[in-house]
Structure formats: structure tokens, C-alpha cells
Motif scaffolding. Structure first.
Motif, PDB file in Angstrom:
ATOM      1  N   ARG A   7       0.960  -1.100  -0.111  1.00 41.00           N
ATOM      2  CA  ARG A   7       0.124   0.033   0.163  1.00 41.00           C
ATOM      3  C   ARG A   7       0.834   1.135  -0.080  1.00 41.00           C
TER       4      ARG A   7
ATOM      5  N   ARG B 220      -3.135  10.202   1.034  1.00 38.18           N
ATOM      6  CA  ARG B 220      -3.725   9.054   0.405  1.00 38.18           C
ATOM      7  C   ARG B 220      -4.335   7.973   1.451  1.00 38.18           C
TER       8      ARG B 220
ATOM      9  N   LYS C 182      -5.783  -0.547 -14.034  1.00 36.91           N
ATOM     10  CA  LYS C 182      -4.570  -0.237 -13.147  1.00 36.91           C
ATOM     11  C   LYS C 182      -4.308   1.173 -12.936  1.00 36.91           C
ATOM     12  N   ARG C 183      -4.013   1.732 -11.742  1.00 35.22           N
ATOM     13  CA  ARG C 183      -3.599   2.768 -11.293  1.00 35.22           C
ATOM     14  C   ARG C 183      -2.584   3.504 -12.174  1.00 35.22           C
ATOM     15  N   LYS C 184      -2.366   4.783 -12.428  1.00 36.77           N
ATOM     16  CA  LYS C 184      -1.313   5.341 -13.283  1.00 36.77           C
ATOM     17  C   LYS C 184      -0.330   5.574 -12.220  1.00 36.77           C
ATOM     18  N   ILE C 185       1.050   5.113 -12.237  1.00 36.52           N
ATOM     19  CA  ILE C 185       1.980   5.265 -11.167  1.00 36.52           C
ATOM     20  C   ILE C 185       2.753   6.582 -11.847  1.00 36.52           C
TER      21      ILE C 185
END
Length: 134
Positions: A27, A34, A130-133
Motif C-alpha cells: 500500500r 492518501r 490499473k492505477r497510473k503510477i
């Protein structure tokens, strides 16, 4: 050792970060803002405490009618194998409902056996953006 379980919307960001780190769950533990949002916007949070320290943490998002997504379930590695994760899920199911609700989660490959053992079934029809990193 006495474990205390509670529905605990007031657990701190630091407590959540610490149990995430001690559990090995992936995480964004360095992103305090966040983590705060994750806590604030959860519908259900259940903790397990040993001598006041959070050693188990469950966070869920639900509509209380049809589905419940278990967003996080983390147990400190020193306390794994004691039934804490199983108890957190049992408490969530009792609180949210057992008959009408479908429980959904995603898991790390190492935890698949745990979830199968406590009654979850693998689902092959899930999709993810998916999350954009950055």
C-alpha cells in the motif's frame, strides 16, 4: 495476550501505516494524505488490537444491499496464524449481512490459499483498470 476487536472509524493514519508495513501488504504507506482518504471514505473499518496496538485492519466499501468490496485486510506478521484475518471478515459479514451481500476482494498470490480456506471462491470474470503510477 488479549485481542480486542472493534469497529474503529477513529484509528489514526500512523496506526494504519504501521500495520500495513508490519503485515507486508503493498500500500502507499509513505503517502499520508492518501492513507487519510482511504480511512475517511471507507464504509467499514474493523481493527484488532493487542495491548492497544493495531495488529489487524480491515477496510471495506459497501452499499449494504448487494455487494461489499474488502479493500484492505492486513495482519501484522507477528500475529498471523492466530485467526485474526478470519475474525475480521466474520465480523464484517455479521455487520453488513450474510445472505444478500456478495463479498469481493483482490489478493496477492501468497494469500490465495487463506481466502479459499475461509470460504472465498476464485472468480475468473474480474476486470481492472490499473492505477497510473507517477
Amino acid at each position: 495476550m488479549v485481542l480486542e476487536y472493534r469497529f474503529d472509524e477513529s484509528c489514526s493514519v500512523k496506526e494504519v501505516q504501521d500495520v500495513f508495513i508490519s503485515s507486508g501488504i503493498r500500500r502507499p504507506v509513505g503517502d499520508t494524505n492518501r492513507i487519510q482518504k482511504m480511512i475517511k471514505h471507507a464504509d467499514e473499518i474493523i481493527t484488532a488490537r493487542a495491548d492497544g496496538k493495531v495488529v489487524g485492519f480491515l477496510r471495506a466499501i459497501t452499499d449494504y444491499a448487494y455487494c461489499c468490496y474488502i479493500s484492505d485486510i492486513a495482519v501484522d506478521k507477528e500475529y498471523q496464524g492466530l485467526g485474526i484475518g478470519k475474525q475480521l471478515i466474520k465480523m464484517l459479514r455479521h455487520r453488513v449481512g450474510e445472505e444478500e451481500i456478495q463479498y469481493i476482494l483482490t489478493t496477492a498470490p501468497k494469500a490465495v490459499g487463506f481466502y479459499e480456506k475461509i470460504g472465498f471462491e476464485k472468480a475468473d470474470k474480474a476486470f481492472v483498470i490499473k492505477r497510473k503510477i507517477h
